[in-house]
Design a protein around this motif. Structure first.
Motif, mmCIF file in Angstrom:
data_model
loop_
_atom_site.group_PDB
_atom_site.id
_atom_site.type_symbol
_atom_site.label_atom_id
_atom_site.label_comp_id
_atom_site.label_asym_id
_atom_site.label_seq_id
_atom_site.Cartn_x
_atom_site.Cartn_y
_atom_site.Cartn_z
ATOM 1 N N ASN A 165 0.998 -1.097 0.060
ATOM 2 C CA ASN A 165 0.094 -0.145 -0.142
ATOM 3 C C ASN A 165 0.841 1.004 0.105
ATOM 4 O O ASN A 165 0.548 2.355 -0.643
ATOM 5 C CB ASN A 165 -0.788 0.000 1.172
ATOM 6 N N LYS A 166 1.950 1.191 0.739
ATOM 7 C CA LYS A 166 2.944 2.435 0.634
ATOM 8 C C LYS A 166 3.445 2.505 -0.598
ATOM 9 O O LYS A 166 3.700 3.745 -1.177
ATOM 10 C CB LYS A 166 3.875 2.231 1.918
ATOM 11 N N THR A 185 0.901 4.139 -2.872
ATOM 12 C CA THR A 185 0.559 5.482 -2.513
ATOM 13 C C THR A 185 1.605 6.286 -2.948
ATOM 14 O O THR A 185 1.508 7.318 -3.673
ATOM 15 C CB THR A 185 0.470 5.779 -0.886
ATOM 16 N N THR A 222 1.407 6.812 -6.919
ATOM 17 C CA THR A 222 0.170 7.592 -7.141
ATOM 18 C C THR A 222 0.356 8.921 -7.021
ATOM 19 O O THR A 222 0.291 9.847 -7.753
ATOM 20 C CB THR A 222 -1.122 7.110 -6.349
ATOM 21 N N THR A 275 -7.338 10.580 -5.948
ATOM 22 C CA THR A 275 -5.999 10.050 -5.706
ATOM 23 C C THR A 275 -5.939 8.698 -4.896
ATOM 24 O O THR A 275 -5.491 7.433 -5.308
ATOM 25 C CB THR A 275 -5.027 10.908 -4.762
ATOM 26 N N ASN A 276 -6.913 8.680 -3.784
ATOM 27 C CA ASN A 276 -7.328 7.591 -2.881
ATOM 28 C C ASN A 276 -7.990 6.499 -3.686
ATOM 29 O O ASN A 276 -7.825 5.360 -3.624
ATOM 30 C CB ASN A 276 -7.885 7.793 -1.788
ATOM 31 N N ASP A 283 -5.407 4.753 -5.873
ATOM 32 C CA ASP A 283 -4.764 3.754 -5.273
ATOM 33 C C ASP A 283 -5.556 2.655 -5.010
ATOM 34 O O ASP A 283 -4.916 1.392 -5.269
ATOM 35 C CB ASP A 283 -4.378 4.381 -3.638
#
Length: 133
Positions: free
Chosen positions: A28-29, A32, A35, A82-83, A86
């Motif tokens: 996830n990092k 993120t 993105t 953005t989220n 992701d």
């Protein structure tokens, strides 16, 4: 009770879940940062601003003595987009991982069973017949 907990904790499924959780957090990092560092600037070129800072201002704020804007009411759609990007990236990668796992399981299931040998009764009957000769 301690022994039972140890058996539960050392089961393959629980350990696999723990490893997957840690890898998911790390992944996830990575997504993120991908993105925020690559996708957002490229899309930001279209809007001539930082993609995460895109917003629709409903009520203008007032600048105080320090130059900070207070009292602004805005819809932060850039952060939401953005989220969402992701999430789509993570969901697609997870889909591909699960698809690969299912394909591997299918191959294991399709593997032909080893040819069945003669049963014990067949062997005993053969031995009997050989001893009769």
């Amino acid at each position: 009770m301690l022994k039972e907990f140890k058996e539960f904790a050392m089961k393959g499924n629980l350990v696999d879940i723990a490893v997957a959780f840690v890898m998911g957090a790390a992944f996830n990092k990575v997504v993120t940062s991908f993105t925020g560092g690559i996708i957002s600037p490229l899309v930001g070129l279209i809007f001539n601003s930082d993609f995460k800072d895109l917003k629709y201002v409903i009520t203008e704020g007032v600048a105080n003595d320090a130059g900070e804007v207070t009292g602004e009411v805005a819809i932060l759609y850039g952060d939401f987009l953005t989220n969402t990007i992701d999430f789509i990236i993570v969901a697609f990668v997870m889909f591909m991982v699960i698809k690969g796992i299912n394909k591997m399981k299918k191959k294991e299931e399709e593997a032909p069973a080893p040819p069945a040998g003669p049963s014990d009764n067949d062997l005993l009957a053969e031995i009997r017949d050989l001893l009769k000769k």
